[in-house]
Design a protein around this motif. Structure first.
Motif, mmCIF file in Angstrom:
data_model
loop_
_atom_site.group_PDB
_atom_site.id
_atom_site.type_symbol
_atom_site.label_atom_id
_atom_site.label_comp_id
_atom_site.label_asym_id
_atom_site.label_seq_id
_atom_site.Cartn_x
_atom_site.Cartn_y
_atom_site.Cartn_z
ATOM 1 N N LEU A 177 -9.493 1.470 9.076
ATOM 2 C CA LEU A 177 -8.108 1.973 9.120
ATOM 3 C C LEU A 177 -8.041 3.457 9.479
ATOM 4 O O LEU A 177 -7.079 3.908 10.108
ATOM 5 C CB LEU A 177 -7.426 1.712 7.770
ATOM 6 C CG LEU A 177 -5.910 1.898 7.704
ATOM 7 C CD1 LEU A 177 -5.183 1.000 8.692
ATOM 8 C CD2 LEU A 177 -5.387 1.640 6.284
ATOM 9 N N SER A 178 -9.080 4.215 9.101
ATOM 10 C CA SER A 178 -9.048 5.657 9.396
ATOM 11 C C SER A 178 -9.060 5.918 10.904
ATOM 12 O O SER A 178 -8.580 6.956 11.368
ATOM 13 C CB SER A 178 -10.224 6.366 8.717
ATOM 14 O OG SER A 178 -11.451 5.891 9.258
ATOM 15 N N SER A 208 -3.274 9.166 3.086
ATOM 16 C CA SER A 208 -1.941 8.863 3.595
ATOM 17 C C SER A 208 -1.971 7.628 4.491
ATOM 18 O O SER A 208 -2.882 7.456 5.304
ATOM 19 C CB SER A 208 -1.409 10.055 4.394
ATOM 20 O OG SER A 208 -0.115 9.755 4.902
ATOM 21 N N VAL A 209 -0.992 6.764 4.309
ATOM 22 C CA VAL A 209 -0.783 5.626 5.203
ATOM 23 C C VAL A 209 0.302 6.035 6.201
ATOM 24 O O VAL A 209 1.359 6.541 5.799
ATOM 25 C CB VAL A 209 -0.333 4.381 4.412
ATOM 26 C CG1 VAL A 209 -0.001 3.230 5.354
ATOM 27 C CG2 VAL A 209 -1.391 3.976 3.403
ATOM 28 N N ASP A 210 0.033 5.842 7.493
ATOM 29 C CA ASP A 210 0.988 6.243 8.530
ATOM 30 C C ASP A 210 1.123 5.084 9.521
ATOM 31 O O ASP A 210 0.122 4.614 10.067
ATOM 32 C CB ASP A 210 0.480 7.499 9.241
ATOM 33 C CG ASP A 210 1.571 8.220 10.037
ATOM 34 O OD1 ASP A 210 2.404 7.543 10.671
ATOM 35 O OD2 ASP A 210 1.575 9.470 10.030
ATOM 36 N N VAL A 227 -1.260 1.516 12.705
ATOM 37 C CA VAL A 227 -1.413 2.068 11.353
ATOM 38 C C VAL A 227 -2.714 2.844 11.231
ATOM 39 O O VAL A 227 -3.757 2.422 11.735
ATOM 40 C CB VAL A 227 -1.437 0.936 10.290
ATOM 41 C CG1 VAL A 227 -1.233 1.526 8.892
ATOM 42 C CG2 VAL A 227 -0.400 -0.125 10.556
ATOM 43 N N THR A 228 -2.634 3.986 10.545
ATOM 44 C CA THR A 228 -3.835 4.697 10.104
ATOM 45 C C THR A 228 -3.744 4.876 8.590
ATOM 46 O O THR A 228 -2.647 4.856 8.019
ATOM 47 C CB THR A 228 -3.981 6.086 10.764
ATOM 48 O OG1 THR A 228 -2.836 6.875 10.431
ATOM 49 C CG2 THR A 228 -4.109 5.979 12.266
ATOM 50 N N GLY A 229 -4.919 5.054 7.961
ATOM 51 C CA GLY A 229 -4.934 5.233 6.508
ATOM 52 C C GLY A 229 -6.366 5.202 6.009
ATOM 53 O O GLY A 229 -7.324 5.158 6.794
ATOM 54 N N LEU A 261 -8.604 0.783 2.056
ATOM 55 C CA LEU A 261 -7.528 -0.217 2.087
ATOM 56 C C LEU A 261 -7.865 -1.350 3.051
ATOM 57 O O LEU A 261 -7.773 -2.521 2.699
ATOM 58 C CB LEU A 261 -6.202 0.435 2.503
ATOM 59 C CG LEU A 261 -5.564 1.401 1.512
ATOM 60 C CD1 LEU A 261 -4.329 2.039 2.127
ATOM 61 C CD2 LEU A 261 -5.209 0.698 0.203
ATOM 62 N N SER A 270 -1.032 6.504 -0.218
ATOM 63 C CA SER A 270 -1.379 5.181 -0.727
ATOM 64 C C SER A 270 -1.009 5.102 -2.204
ATOM 65 O O SER A 270 -1.194 6.063 -2.955
ATOM 66 C CB SER A 270 -2.884 4.951 -0.559
ATOM 67 O OG SER A 270 -3.363 4.003 -1.491
ATOM 68 N N VAL A 296 0.812 -1.226 0.000
ATOM 69 C CA VAL A 296 0.000 0.000 0.000
ATOM 70 C C VAL A 296 0.839 1.267 0.000
ATOM 71 O O VAL A 296 0.350 2.334 -0.392
ATOM 72 C CB VAL A 296 -0.998 0.031 1.188
ATOM 73 C CG1 VAL A 296 -1.972 -1.134 1.088
ATOM 74 C CG2 VAL A 296 -0.272 0.032 2.531
ATOM 75 N N ALA A 297 2.108 1.202 0.444
ATOM 76 C CA ALA A 297 2.914 2.424 0.502
ATOM 77 C C ALA A 297 4.395 2.095 0.409
ATOM 78 O O ALA A 297 4.846 1.066 0.923
ATOM 79 C CB ALA A 297 2.637 3.195 1.792
#
Length: 422
Positions: free
Chosen positions: A404-405, A337-339, A394-396, A400, A329, A279-280
């Motif tokens: 995840l958010s 954004s994936v963090d 993880v957030t995103g 995905l 992503s 994903v990233a």
């Protein structure tokens, strides 16, 4: 006859050009071309490696590595090394064999495959399937250790390098990128699946579990490439399969933005796999004396958040490390954004947690490399290796992985290394 000479090079011109700088976030991910994982077998002073890391279902960690070391005019040294560590029994198996009759490509195969009297690694392509690429590893290192593994790459997790084209993946040393003094390049499969058998001292161990593969070249003397390395390899089967990896090196003081004396530049490349998909991809440069923003669009950082002086090695060993990944992503239909962050407590030098081994590098590397590597008198390179349970936060975008958010915690295993060279 033309006797003009070129003007002397500016001693303060940049003499290090990291792969992690100068690319927009949208151009960090580049899918590997077939030639990217072919053996290059470079001459001069170069070390080329292929490493397969896997964490098995019972928590056992295993790696298989081929090292091709070229030392000027001498015939290259080829080693096959394997390490296996069971955190439950604390049993450590370690073999390093100088192989004979190394060949790439073997008959009827391409240069992604190799073989010697002691091992074979055979690449196979399976287009249009759930696992489009695989390696079969067989090794008979001695009467104590035999290995037979199939390593498969899932279709949703492409192999990657940072940056497109044949120059993708490369950091260059020296003022002239077109004629560099040296280079470092990494290509990754960030999540693989292993299946097979390992026989250790007559006992068969079923080898099944996720992992990663990396093909790397250090195209100059290893003591000139880096003063430090950090490596993180997290795997989990939760949420459809997750992984987070980072490879970071810090230059010596000789290579930086303003020539010799402006060094200790950190180059970090990483990736995040969630829901069984890549994903990233992350890449970031840490220039000395320049702050790094906490909310930067792309973050790829390994930090020794706590350290303690290790009396045995003389180095400030980390007692706690944190790793962070952030990037857009790579999926156009799942923007955002994936963090991801991961923190691991590895204990004090005299009370370690999950320490697999503290490797005295000069005791392990072949004699020929020792002779070409003039380490500063009194310094001894060491690699700290740890294996611990860990959680990736993880957030995103929810597209995905559902939820995840709001942030998810993924429990898994982390193998990580901290290398001190000078």
């Amino acid at each position: 006859m033309d006797c003009r000479t070129s003007a002397p090079a500016d001693p303060h011109a940049p003499n290090f050009h990291p792969v992690s700088s100068g690319r927009p976030a949208s151009e960090l991910f580049s899918e590997l071309a077939p030639s990217d994982t072919e053996w290059a077998c470079p001459g001069g002073f170069a070390v080329e490696t292929q490493v397969f890391y896997n964490i098995l279902e019972d928590g056992t960690f295993i790696w298989c590595q081929v090292i091709h070391s070229a030392v000027g005019v001498w015939y290259p040294t080829i080693q096959f090394t394997s390490k296996m560590y069971n955190p439950n029994t604390k049993e450590l198996a370690w073999k390093s064999v100088n192989v004979t009759n190394f060949v790439t490509p073997p008959p009827q195969l391409d240069k992604r495959s190799s073989k010697a009297d002691e091992f074979s690694i055979t690449y196979k392509s399976h287009p249009g399937t759930d696992y489009p690429e695989s390696y079969k590893i067989t090794a008979n290192l001695d009467n104590e250790l035999q290995i037979s593994l199939d390593i498969k790459r899932p279709a949703a997790v492409p192999g990657f390098k940072v940056g497109k084209g044949p120059k993708g993946g490369f950091s260059y040393f020296g003022p002239d990128v077109a004629s560099p003094e040296g280079y470092v390049v990494h290509r990754f499969w960030p999540r693989t699946e292993a299946q097979g058998l390992v026989v250790w001292k007559g006992k068969a161990i079923e080898a099944k579990g996720p992992g990663m593969f990396v093909h790397a070249i250090q195209g100059m003397r290893p003591n000139l490439v880096a003063a430090r390395w950090n490596f993180a390899h997290f795997q989990s089967n939760e949420h459809g399969g997750a992984s987070a990896i980072q490879m970071e090196f810090t230059t010596t003081n000789d290579y930086g933005k303003k020539g010799a004396g402006s060094g200790f530049v950190s180059v970090n490349v990483g990736s995040v796999v969630l829901g069984g998909k890549l994903v990233a991809v992350t890449a970031e440069t840490k220039w000395p004396g320049e702050p790094q923003e906490d909310n930067a669009e792309v973050i790829s950082r390994a930090t020794h958040t706590r350290t303690a002086q290790d009396a045995e090695t003389g180095y400030p060993a980390p007692t706690e490390l944190s790793f962070r990944w952030a990037a857009p992503s790579i999926f156009a239909d799942s923007p955002g954004s994936v963090d991801a962050t991961l923190t691991v407590d590895v204990g004090a030098p005299d009370q370690p947690k999950g320490l697999v081994e503290k490797v005295d590098v000069l005791a392990e590397i072949p004699y020929v490399i020792k002779t070409m590597v003039n380490y500063v008198a009194g310094t001894k390179p060491y690699i700290y290796q740890w294996l611990n349970p860990a959680s990736l936060y993880v957030t995103g975008p929810d597209a995905l992985v559902p939820g995840l958010s709001q942030g998810i915690e993924i429990k898994g295993n982390l193998y990580n290394e901290a290398t001190f060279i000078s």
